[in-house]
Design a protein around this motif. Structure first.
Motif, PDB file in Angstrom:
ATOM      1  N   VAL A   1       0.851  -1.191   0.000  1.00 50.99           N
ATOM      2  CA  VAL A   1       0.000   0.000   0.000  1.00 50.99           C
ATOM      3  C   VAL A   1       0.883   1.236   0.000  1.00 50.99           C
ATOM      4  CG1 VAL A   1      -1.622   1.352   1.390  1.00 50.99           C
ATOM      5  CG2 VAL A   1      -1.954  -1.114   1.138  1.00 50.99           C
ATOM      6  N   LEU A   2       0.548   2.212  -0.812  1.00 51.38           N
ATOM      7  CA  LEU A   2       1.262   3.486  -0.835  1.00 51.38           C
ATOM      8  C   LEU A   2       0.650   4.402   0.215  1.00 51.38           C
ATOM      9  CD1 LEU A   2       3.557   4.870  -2.456  1.00 51.38           C
ATOM     10  CD2 LEU A   2       1.773   5.975  -3.832  1.00 51.38           C
ATOM     11  N   ALA A   3       1.470   4.923   1.119  1.00 48.24           N
ATOM     12  CA  ALA A   3       0.933   5.723   2.227  1.00 48.24           C
ATOM     13  C   ALA A   3       1.900   6.840   2.589  1.00 48.24           C
ATOM     14  CB  ALA A   3       0.690   4.838   3.449  1.00 48.24           C
ATOM     15  N   ARG A   4       1.324   7.954   3.070  1.00 48.91           N
ATOM     16  CA  ARG A   4       2.132   9.047   3.616  1.00 48.91           C
ATOM     17  C   ARG A   4       2.390   8.744   5.082  1.00 48.91           C
ATOM     18  NH1 ARG A   4       0.831  13.533   6.531  1.00 48.91           N
ATOM     19  NH2 ARG A   4       2.257  15.317   6.408  1.00 48.91           N
ATOM     20  N   ILE A   5       3.653   8.755   5.476  1.00 46.56           N
ATOM     21  CA  ILE A   5       4.030   8.438   6.848  1.00 46.56           C
ATOM     22  C   ILE A   5       4.465   9.711   7.563  1.00 46.56           C
ATOM     23  CG2 ILE A   5       5.573   7.117   8.332  1.00 46.56           C
ATOM     24  CD1 ILE A   5       3.532   5.424   6.765  1.00 46.56           C
ATOM     25  N   ASP A   6       3.703  10.079   8.591  1.00 49.41           N
ATOM     26  CA  ASP A   6       4.010  11.243   9.410  1.00 49.41           C
ATOM     27  C   ASP A   6       4.503  10.753  10.764  1.00 49.41           C
ATOM     28  OD1 ASP A   6       4.175  13.554  10.854  1.00 49.41           O
ATOM     29  OD2 ASP A   6       2.051  14.098  10.685  1.00 49.41           O
ATOM     30  N   GLN A   7       5.761  10.992  11.078  1.00 51.50           N
ATOM     31  CA  GLN A   7       6.337  10.488  12.313  1.00 51.50           C
ATOM     32  C   GLN A   7       5.837  11.221  13.550  1.00 51.50           C
ATOM     33  OE1 GLN A   7      10.548   8.894  11.955  1.00 51.50           O
ATOM     34  NE2 GLN A   7      10.590  10.493  10.408  1.00 51.50           N
ATOM     35  N   ASN A   8       5.123  12.315  13.358  1.00 51.35           N
ATOM     36  CA  ASN A   8       4.585  13.071  14.485  1.00 51.35           C
ATOM     37  C   ASN A   8       3.144  12.681  14.807  1.00 51.35           C
ATOM     38  OD1 ASN A   8       6.925  14.623  14.895  1.00 51.35           O
ATOM     39  ND2 ASN A   8       6.334  16.014  13.243  1.00 51.35           N
ATOM     40  N   VAL A   9       2.690  11.560  14.267  1.00 51.66           N
ATOM     41  CA  VAL A   9       1.316  11.145  14.473  1.00 51.66           C
ATOM     42  C   VAL A   9       1.066  10.888  15.960  1.00 51.66           C
ATOM     43  CG1 VAL A   9       1.799   8.678  14.155  1.00 51.66           C
ATOM     44  CG2 VAL A   9      -0.480   9.554  13.685  1.00 51.66           C
ATOM     45  N   VAL A  10      -0.141  11.238  16.424  1.00 54.85           N
ATOM     46  CA  VAL A  10      -0.536  10.988  17.809  1.00 54.85           C
ATOM     47  C   VAL A  10      -1.827  10.170  17.802  1.00 54.85           C
ATOM     48  CG1 VAL A  10       0.557  13.060  18.708  1.00 54.85           C
ATOM     49  CG2 VAL A  10      -1.814  13.177  17.931  1.00 54.85           C
TER      50      VAL A  10
ATOM     51  N   GLU B   1      -9.191  12.468  13.680  1.00 59.38           N
ATOM     52  CA  GLU B   1      -9.115  13.677  12.856  1.00 59.38           C
ATOM     53  C   GLU B   1      -8.826  13.339  11.398  1.00 59.38           C
ATOM     54  OE1 GLU B   1      -6.029  15.763  14.824  1.00 59.38           O
ATOM     55  OE2 GLU B   1      -7.162  16.071  16.671  1.00 59.38           O
ATOM     56  N   ASP B   2      -7.957  12.345  11.175  1.00 60.61           N
ATOM     57  CA  ASP B   2      -7.604  11.926   9.825  1.00 60.61           C
ATOM     58  C   ASP B   2      -7.253  10.441   9.850  1.00 60.61           C
ATOM     59  OD1 ASP B   2      -6.741  11.521   7.276  1.00 60.61           O
ATOM     60  OD2 ASP B   2      -5.074  12.949   7.343  1.00 60.61           O
ATOM     61  N   PRO B   3      -8.215   9.571   9.507  1.00 58.69           N
ATOM     62  CA  PRO B   3      -7.979   8.123   9.582  1.00 58.69           C
ATOM     63  C   PRO B   3      -6.815   7.623   8.736  1.00 58.69           C
ATOM     64  CG  PRO B   3     -10.326   8.582   9.396  1.00 58.69           C
ATOM     65  CD  PRO B   3      -9.614   9.890   9.163  1.00 58.69           C
ATOM     66  N   THR B   4      -6.379   8.396   7.737  1.00 54.70           N
ATOM     67  CA  THR B   4      -5.241   7.930   6.926  1.00 54.70           C
ATOM     68  C   THR B   4      -3.952   7.887   7.737  1.00 54.70           C
ATOM     69  OG1 THR B   4      -4.765  10.176   6.119  1.00 54.70           O
ATOM     70  CG2 THR B   4      -6.238   8.807   4.785  1.00 54.70           C
ATOM     71  N   ASN B   5      -3.974   8.467   8.939  1.00 51.47           N
ATOM     72  CA  ASN B   5      -2.800   8.377   9.815  1.00 51.47           C
ATOM     73  C   ASN B   5      -2.584   6.967  10.353  1.00 51.47           C
ATOM     74  OD1 ASN B   5      -1.766  11.050   9.834  1.00 51.47           O
ATOM     75  ND2 ASN B   5      -3.444  11.697  11.170  1.00 51.47           N
ATOM     76  N   ILE B   6      -3.515   6.061  10.073  1.00 52.40           N
ATOM     77  CA  ILE B   6      -3.365   4.707  10.596  1.00 52.40           C
ATOM     78  C   ILE B   6      -2.078   4.050  10.126  1.00 52.40           C
ATOM     79  CG2 ILE B   6      -5.855   4.383  10.715  1.00 52.40           C
ATOM     80  CD1 ILE B   6      -5.534   2.399   8.370  1.00 52.40           C
ATOM     81  N   TYR B   7      -1.653   4.363   8.897  1.00 51.23           N
ATOM     82  CA  TYR B   7      -0.450   3.704   8.377  1.00 51.23           C
ATOM     83  C   TYR B   7       0.793   4.162   9.145  1.00 51.23           C
ATOM     84  CZ  TYR B   7      -3.781   2.775   4.667  1.00 51.23           C
ATOM     85  OH  TYR B   7      -4.906   2.391   3.973  1.00 51.23           O
ATOM     86  N   SER B   8       0.826   5.434   9.519  1.00 49.89           N
ATOM     87  CA  SER B   8       1.944   5.944  10.316  1.00 49.89           C
ATOM     88  C   SER B   8       1.977   5.252  11.674  1.00 49.89           C
ATOM     89  CB  SER B   8       1.808   7.458  10.513  1.00 49.89           C
ATOM     90  OG  SER B   8       1.753   8.134   9.281  1.00 49.89           O
ATOM     91  N   LEU B   9       0.805   5.111  12.292  1.00 50.29           N
ATOM     92  CA  LEU B   9       0.716   4.491  13.608  1.00 50.29           C
ATOM     93  C   LEU B   9       1.095   3.014  13.545  1.00 50.29           C
ATOM     94  CD1 LEU B   9      -0.014   5.550  16.397  1.00 50.29           C
ATOM     95  CD2 LEU B   9      -2.358   4.789  16.017  1.00 50.29           C
ATOM     96  N   LEU B  10       0.596   2.316  12.527  1.00 48.04           N
ATOM     97  CA  LEU B  10       0.897   0.898  12.386  1.00 48.04           C
ATOM     98  C   LEU B  10       2.378   0.662  12.100  1.00 48.04           C
ATOM     99  CD1 LEU B  10      -2.195  -0.292  10.306  1.00 48.04           C
ATOM    100  CD2 LEU B  10      -1.705  -0.840  12.689  1.00 48.04           C
ATOM    101  N   LEU B  11       3.005   1.577  11.362  1.00 52.17           N
ATOM    102  CA  LEU B  11       4.426   1.421  11.036  1.00 52.17           C
ATOM    103  C   LEU B  11       5.289   1.548  12.285  1.00 52.17           C
ATOM    104  CD1 LEU B  11       6.696   1.153   8.899  1.00 52.17           C
ATOM    105  CD2 LEU B  11       6.716   3.652   8.790  1.00 52.17           C
ATOM    106  N   VAL B  12       5.109   2.627  13.043  1.00 54.38           N
ATOM    107  CA  VAL B  12       5.971   2.839  14.211  1.00 54.38           C
ATOM    108  C   VAL B  12       5.689   1.817  15.308  1.00 54.38           C
ATOM    109  CG1 VAL B  12       6.261   5.287  13.726  1.00 54.38           C
ATOM    110  CG2 VAL B  12       4.410   4.570  15.238  1.00 54.38           C
ATOM    111  N   ALA B  13       4.474   1.245  15.308  1.00 49.64           N
ATOM    112  CA  ALA B  13       4.125   0.269  16.339  1.00 49.64           C
ATOM    113  C   ALA B  13       4.557  -1.147  15.982  1.00 49.64           C
ATOM    114  CB  ALA B  13       2.618   0.297  16.588  1.00 49.64           C
TER     115      ALA B  13
END
Length: 620
Positions: free
Chosen positions: A403-412, A418-430
Motif C-alpha cells: 500500500v502506498l501511504a504518507r508516513i508522518d512520524q509526528n502522528v498521535v 481527525e484523519d484516519p489515513t494516519n493509521i499507516y503511520s501508527l501501524l508502522l511505528v508500532a
C-alpha cells in the motif's frame, strides 16, 4: 571449490546458514577469498547438532549453553547469566555524536528497556567498579576516549512500561511510587552539605509520596539540581517507555490530564536544564503535536525511519545467524526469517528479538510470540475508524499486497479520529507494517510503500480483523462457523446464505465496493481456517492465477479453490450467470493443477459472484 550459494542448493539450507558454518569452522577446508567463502567440492554437510527435521530437541542444548533472556531487562544479569547479543556499540555511536537529548522510538519488546539499563550501568557512578560488565564487550575495544566516560555520571532512571491504569488518579499514584523509588536510590543527598534544608524537605516529601501533582511535575528537575550540586557533575536522565501512560490515557479517557502533566514533567527535566549532561527517552511514538516537547530544540529523534542507531534495537541477520549456530539450529533459519524477519529500521534489516528468543528457547516452534505480549490496542483503534478505502487496503495487506501511504512520524493517538489515513503511520511505528520503499518529502513526512513484515504479524491482522467484525456485529461467531462448515460440506446454498447474512448486517458502503474488497472480505471470513489450511491468494496455477486457494494441511480435508467476480447493479439472473462464469474459469484455466500435483485428491471449486449486497455461489 564451490561457493556458499552452490553448497546451499546442494545441502538444501540457506546461504546464510552455510556462511555461518564456514565462519564457525564447521566445514573443513573452507577458506575465505576476499568477502566470499570457497568450499571444497568433497565437503560434507555438518550433522553435529544440526536440525534435520521439523522437530527441535531441547536436549541438544547442552549445559554449557546459556539460556536465552526471555523477559530480562536487567543488563548486568542479562550479560552474565544469559546469551547476550552485544549492543554496547550504541554507546560509541552516542558518544561520537553527543546529542543533548535523544528519543528512540521503536515497537514494544524490541530491546529498549535493556538498552537503557545498559546505558545506566555504563555511565552511572557507584561504589562498585562496574567496568567489569563491559571489559569483554565491543565498547571496551574502542579505546580510552570511550572508557573515560564509564562510571562517571550520576544517573536518574525511570521506566514507565508498567504505568497501565484505568484512571488518572491511579496513574499519578504509580508515578509517585516510581519517583519515590528513584529518590530512594539517591538518599546520600540527605546527608550532603551541598544540599539546602528546603531541598531536603522536598526530597523527604517525595520519599514519603506526600507531594501534590504540581510538586510531582517538577520532581525530575529538582533531583537533577540536587545531584549536580552534590557531585559537581550534571546527571544523565533516562526515561524508558515514556508514552505508555499516554496511550493508556487515550484509551481510558484521561488523555488531557496525562498530556498536561507530561508537558511540565519533561520540560523541567530536558528544556533549558543546566543540570543535565545527557538525556535519553524511549517510546513507540513521538508525541510532538501535543507539545509535550514544546520548545525542546535540543531533542534528537531516532525513529524506525532513521539510519542512526538502526542496528541496536532488534537483531540483525548476522546476530541471528550466530545465535542459531550457538544453539545448533542453523537449518531453522529460513523458517525463523519467514516468521520474524522483515522489519527495516533505517537501512538495516531487523528481526523481532522477542519472537526470536522465544522461538529458539521453546523448541523452534513457530508461533505468534510478540503479538501475544500486549492487547494490540493500536490495531483495535485503527479498525474503529477505518472506512471503505482503508478497510479494502487492510485486506490487501493481509493478502500480501503493498500500500502506498504518507508516513508522518509526528502522528498521535487522537489524530486517528481527525484523519484516519494516519493509521499507516501508527501501524508502522508500532511494528505492524514495514517500509519497502520510502521517499522523504519537503514537509518532513515520507511517501512510503508499506506491507506486512512477516507471518507473525499477518496472523494478528487476521485475528484482530475477525474479532473486530464480530464486535461491531458485522459477523457473529455463528456466521463464521456457518461459512467454515459450508465449505467443508461443499454446501453452496449454506455458503451463499452465510455470506448474505454477513453482508446484510454491514453498513451500506458494500454497495459501492470493488472486487478486491470482496476478495479481502472472504479472506477475512475464512481466516479462522488457517489451522486446517494454507490459505493462498492470487497464486499461479494451471493457465493463470486463482483468486483464493485453501490447501489442506491434512489429507482428511478437501482442497478448495474460489474464483470471485463482481459487477455493479446486476439482477438475480445476471448474478447467477456471473457465478457460472467464475466456476467455468476455474475449470478452463485448470486452477486445480498445483493441488493435484501436490497429491490433493478431492478439490472443491466455488464460483462466487457479488453485486452490491447480493451474492451467488456455484460449485462443482
Amino acid at each position: 571449490m564451490k561457493t556458499c550459494k552452490e553448497m546451499a542448493l546442494i545441502w538444501n539450507i540457506s546461504v546464510r546458514a552455510v556462511t555461518s558454518l564456514c565462519k564457525s569452522g564447521r566445514i573443513p577446508g573452507a577458506v575465505k577469498n576476499g568477502k566470499s567463502w570457497e568450499i571444497p567440492d568433497e565437503a560434507t554437510k555438518p550433522v553435529d547438532g544440526r536440525i534435520s527435521s521439523g522437530e527441535y530437541c531441547k536436549k541438544g542444548m547442552t549445559t554449557d549453553r546459556k539460556p536465552l533472556p526471555i523477559g530480562i531487562s536487567d543488563y548486568v544479569r542479562a550479560q552474565s547469566d544469559y546469551y547476550y547479543v552485544d549492543k554496547t556499540m550504541l554507546i560509541k555511536e552516542f558518544l561520537d555524536q553527543k546529542p543533548l537529548v535523544s528519543l528512540f522510538t521503536r515497537p514494544r519488546r524490541f530491546g529498549k528497556t535493556l538498552n537503557m539499563d545498559m546505558l545506566r550501568v555504563y555511565f552511572e557512578m557507584t561504589d562498585e567498579d562496574t567496568s567489569k560488565y563491559f571489559e569483554d564487550k565491543n565498547i571496551w575495544k574502542c579505546g580510552k576516549d570511550y572508557r573515560l566516560h564509564q562510571g562517571k555520571y550520576p544517573v536518574i532512571f525511570l521506566t514507565f512500561k508498567d504505568v497501565k491504569f484505568d484512571s488518572w488518579q491511579a496513574t499519578v499514584e504509580k508515578i509517585k511510587s516510581l519517583l519515590q523509588e528513584e529518590y530512594g536510590r539517591h538518599q546520600e543527598l540527605l546527608s550532603s552539605l551541598k544540599i539546602s534544608d528546603y531541598e531536603k524537605e522536598y526530597f523527604n516529601k517525595v520519599l514519603s509520596a506526600t507531594e501534590n501533582e504540581v510538586e510531582l511535575s517538577f520532581s525530575l528537575e529538582k533531583l537533577s539540581k540536587m545531584l549536580a550540586s552534590h557531585y559537581d557533575k550534571a546527571p544523565i536522565i533516562i526515561i524508558d517507555e515514556y508514552d505508555t501512560p499516554i496511550q493508556e490515557g487515550y484509551s481510558k479517557d484521561f488523555y488531557d490530564e496525562i498530556i498536561g502533566f507530561m508537558r511540565n514533567f519533561f520540560s523541567g527535566a530536558f528544556k533549558d536544564n543546566k543540570n543535565l549532561s545527557y538525556g535519553f527517552l524511549t517510546g513507540i511514538l513521538r508525541i510532538a503535536q501535543e507539545s509535550i516537547f514544546s520548545g525542546l530544540n535540543n531533542l534528537t529523534v531516532n525513529s524506525v525511519m532513521d539510519e542512526a542507531y538502526d542496528r541496536y534495537f532488534g537483531f540483525t541477520n548476522e546476530e541471528v545467524s550466530e545465535m542459531l549456530d550457538y544453539y545448533g539450529a542453523t537449518e531453522k533459519e529460513s523458517e525463523l526469517q519467514e516468521w520474524y524477519d522483515g522489519y527495516l529500521f533505517g537501512n538495516e534489516e531487523i528481526y523481532n528479538p522477542w519472537s526470536v528468543i522465544n522461538y529458539i528457547s521453546k523448541g523452534c516452534v513457530p508461533q505468534a510470540y510478540w503479538v501475544n505480549t500486549g492487547k494490540n490496542e493500536i490495531l483495535e483503534d485503527v479498525l474503529k475508524v477505518a472506512y471503505e478505502d482503508i478497510t479494502e487496503k487492510l485486506y490487501s495487506l493481509i493478502r500480501g499486497g503493498k500500500v502506498l501511504a504518507r508516513i508522518d512520524q509526528n502522528v498521535v493517538y487522537r489524530s486517528l479520529t481527525e484523519d484516519p489515513t494516519n493509521i499507516y503511520s501508527l501501524l508502522l511505528v508500532a511494528g505492524y507494517l514495514k517500509t519497502t520503499i520510502k521517499e522523504l518529502q519537503a514537509d518532513g513526512s515520507y511517501l512510503c510503500q508499506v506491507s506486512i513484515p512477516n507471518k507473525e504479524i499477518a496472523s494478528v491482522y487476521k485475528s484482530e480483523i475477525l474479532a473486530h467484525l464480530m464486535k461491531i456485529g458485522a459477523v457473529s461467531r455463528t456466521t463464521a462457523d456457518k461459512i467454515a462448515e459450508s465449505l467443508f460440506l461443499n454446501d453452496y446454498v449454506k455458503l451463499e446464505k452465510a455470506i448474505s447474512e454477513y453482508m446484510d448486517k454491514t453498513i451500506s458502503f458494500y454497495d459501492t465496493a470493488s472486487e478486491s474488497f470482496y476478495h479481502g472480505m472472504i479472506l477475512g471470513l475464512i481466516s479462522m481456517m488457517d489451522n486446517q489450511y494454507k490459505i493462498k491468494s492470487n497464486r499461479e496455477s494451471g493457465k493463470g492465477r486463482f483468486d483464493i486457494g485453501l490447501i489442506p494441511r491434512d489429507d482428511k480435508y478437501p482442497g478448495m479453490i474460489m474464483e470471485l467476480k463482481w459487477k455493479k447493479n446486476l439482477d438475480d439472473d445476471e448474478l447467477t450467470l456471473l457465478a457460472d462464469e467464475a466456476l467455468c474459469q476455474i475449470h478452463s484455466m485448470e486452477y486445480d493443477s498445483e493441488m493435484k500435483s501436490e497429491g490433493v485428491k478431492k478439490i472443491l471449486k466455488f464460483g462466487i459472484a457479488f453485486s452490491g449486497k447480493s451474492v451467488c455461489v456455484k460449485t462443482n
